[in-house]
Motif scaffolding. Structure first.
Motif, PDB file in Angstrom:
ATOM      1  N   ARG A  10       0.812  -1.211   0.000  1.00 25.47           N
ATOM      2  CA  ARG A  10       0.000   0.000   0.000  1.00 25.47           C
ATOM      3  C   ARG A  10       0.852   1.271   0.000  1.00 25.47           C
ATOM      4  O   ARG A  10       0.542   2.238  -0.683  1.00 25.47           O
ATOM      5  CB  ARG A  10      -0.925  -0.008   1.213  1.00 25.47           C
ATOM      6  CG  ARG A  10      -1.812   1.202   1.320  1.00 25.47           C
ATOM      7  CD  ARG A  10      -2.833   1.064   2.416  1.00 25.47           C
ATOM      8  NE  ARG A  10      -2.223   1.270   3.721  1.00 25.47           N
ATOM      9  CZ  ARG A  10      -2.711   0.777   4.850  1.00 25.47           C
ATOM     10  NH1 ARG A  10      -3.792   0.029   4.843  1.00 25.47           N
ATOM     11  NH2 ARG A  10      -2.123   1.009   5.994  1.00 25.47           N
ATOM     12  N   THR A  11       1.926   1.267   0.805  1.00 20.15           N
ATOM     13  CA  THR A  11       2.726   2.475   0.987  1.00 20.15           C
ATOM     14  C   THR A  11       4.204   2.121   1.067  1.00 20.15           C
ATOM     15  O   THR A  11       4.570   1.090   1.634  1.00 20.15           O
ATOM     16  CB  THR A  11       2.320   3.200   2.289  1.00 20.15           C
ATOM     17  OG1 THR A  11       0.908   3.362   2.322  1.00 20.15           O
ATOM     18  CG2 THR A  11       2.981   4.565   2.398  1.00 20.15           C
ATOM     19  N   ARG A  65      -0.057   0.227  -7.452  1.00 23.45           N
ATOM     20  CA  ARG A  65      -1.070   1.065  -6.802  1.00 23.45           C
ATOM     21  C   ARG A  65      -0.547   1.725  -5.525  1.00 23.45           C
ATOM     22  O   ARG A  65      -1.291   2.381  -4.806  1.00 23.45           O
ATOM     23  CB  ARG A  65      -2.315   0.234  -6.486  1.00 23.45           C
ATOM     24  CG  ARG A  65      -3.088  -0.202  -7.725  1.00 23.45           C
ATOM     25  CD  ARG A  65      -4.331  -0.962  -7.336  1.00 23.45           C
ATOM     26  NE  ARG A  65      -4.851  -1.946  -8.229  1.00 23.45           N
ATOM     27  CZ  ARG A  65      -4.218  -2.959  -8.814  1.00 23.45           C
ATOM     28  NH1 ARG A  65      -2.950  -3.117  -8.655  1.00 23.45           N
ATOM     29  NH2 ARG A  65      -4.831  -3.820  -9.587  1.00 23.45           N
ATOM     30  N   GLN A 101       1.347   4.095  -2.766  1.00 22.50           N
ATOM     31  CA  GLN A 101       1.645   5.495  -2.490  1.00 22.50           C
ATOM     32  C   GLN A 101       3.075   5.551  -1.967  1.00 22.50           C
ATOM     33  O   GLN A 101       3.486   4.682  -1.197  1.00 22.50           O
ATOM     34  CB  GLN A 101       0.693   6.045  -1.423  1.00 22.50           C
ATOM     35  CG  GLN A 101      -0.762   6.055  -1.829  1.00 22.50           C
ATOM     36  CD  GLN A 101      -1.056   7.163  -2.822  1.00 22.50           C
ATOM     37  OE1 GLN A 101      -0.677   8.304  -2.618  1.00 22.50           O
ATOM     38  NE2 GLN A 101      -1.732   6.818  -3.905  1.00 22.50           N
ATOM     39  N   ARG A 111       4.218  14.167   2.082  1.00 19.40           N
ATOM     40  CA  ARG A 111       3.046  13.963   1.218  1.00 19.40           C
ATOM     41  C   ARG A 111       3.096  12.555   0.636  1.00 19.40           C
ATOM     42  O   ARG A 111       4.177  12.006   0.415  1.00 19.40           O
ATOM     43  CB  ARG A 111       2.962  15.013   0.129  1.00 19.40           C
ATOM     44  CG  ARG A 111       3.866  14.801  -1.041  1.00 19.40           C
ATOM     45  CD  ARG A 111       3.598  15.840  -2.156  1.00 19.40           C
ATOM     46  NE  ARG A 111       4.352  15.551  -3.331  1.00 19.40           N
ATOM     47  CZ  ARG A 111       5.597  15.923  -3.555  1.00 19.40           C
ATOM     48  NH1 ARG A 111       6.246  16.625  -2.653  1.00 19.40           N
ATOM     49  NH2 ARG A 111       6.207  15.605  -4.685  1.00 19.40           N
ATOM     50  N   ALA A 112       1.935  11.988   0.412  1.00 18.35           N
ATOM     51  CA  ALA A 112       1.823  10.678  -0.229  1.00 18.35           C
ATOM     52  C   ALA A 112       1.515  10.910  -1.699  1.00 18.35           C
ATOM     53  O   ALA A 112       0.607  11.668  -2.046  1.00 18.35           O
ATOM     54  CB  ALA A 112       0.717   9.860   0.434  1.00 18.35           C
ATOM     55  N   THR A 113       2.294  10.256  -2.557  1.00 20.72           N
ATOM     56  CA  THR A 113       2.163  10.423  -4.002  1.00 20.72           C
ATOM     57  C   THR A 113       2.059   9.055  -4.657  1.00 20.72           C
ATOM     58  O   THR A 113       2.829   8.153  -4.306  1.00 20.72           O
ATOM     59  CB  THR A 113       3.412  11.154  -4.558  1.00 20.72           C
ATOM     60  OG1 THR A 113       3.523  12.404  -3.894  1.00 20.72           O
ATOM     61  CG2 THR A 113       3.315  11.367  -6.046  1.00 20.72           C
ATOM     62  N   PRO A 114       1.147   8.873  -5.600  1.00 17.43           N
ATOM     63  CA  PRO A 114       1.095   7.590  -6.308  1.00 17.43           C
ATOM     64  C   PRO A 114       2.410   7.339  -7.040  1.00 17.43           C
ATOM     65  O   PRO A 114       2.982   8.260  -7.639  1.00 17.43           O
ATOM     66  CB  PRO A 114      -0.054   7.757  -7.298  1.00 17.43           C
ATOM     67  CG  PRO A 114      -0.805   8.966  -6.861  1.00 17.43           C
ATOM     68  CD  PRO A 114       0.149   9.819  -6.090  1.00 17.43           C
TER      69      PRO A 114
END
Length: 142
Positions: free
Chosen positions: A70-71, A104, A106, A119-122
């Motif tokens: 996910r991250t 998918r 981040q 910041r979270a960025t794809p």
């Protein structure tokens, strides 16, 4: 921030194991179910022999997990008294690996303008025109 636990686990690994000239980056992958995979970079005197923490984390994930990532985050040890680490952007190779294995996901990036500094960025935004591998299969000649 929802990924504080991810950052905390990666920071703990860095605090316990960072060593100048050997291990100065730690990375973490947070899976959909909440599990976290962490790894340290392996710095080498021979630049091409060095391996990024993100790549090692993905190797561990591939061996022991099936859940999607996910991250992704990477922290660099500062070896300074005022701050033990800083979030860093992934290198180009790590962007490619992340896009291939976690399209998918981040990626957490430093953002001095954000309230949290993060910041979270794809991952797709970090690599808009990726290399696409085409695997060809030889016809069965039997």
């Amino acid at each position: 921030m929802p990924e504080d636990d991810l950052i905390a686990e990666v920071a703990l690994l860095l605090a316990e194991r960072a060593e100048p000239g050997r291990h100065h980056i730690a990375a973490g992958l947070k899976l959909d179910g909440g599990a976290v995979v962490t790894a340290l970079n392996l710095a080498s005197r021979f630049g091409a022999g060095s391996v990024c923490a993100e790549q090692l984390a993905f190797g561990i994930w591939a061996r022991f997990h099936r859940e999607p990532v996910r991250t992704v985050v990477a922290l660099r040890a500062t070896f300074a008294a005022e701050s033990a680490y800083e979030i860093v952007a992934p290198c180009g190779r790590c962007r490619e690996i992340t896009l291939e294995y976690a399209p998918r996901a981040q990626v957490l990036l430093p953002d001095p303008g954000a309230a949290t500094g993060i910041r979270a960025t794809p991952v797709t935004a970090l690599l808009p025109d990726p290399f696409v591998r085409r695997i060809t299969v030889e016809p069965d000649r039997n």
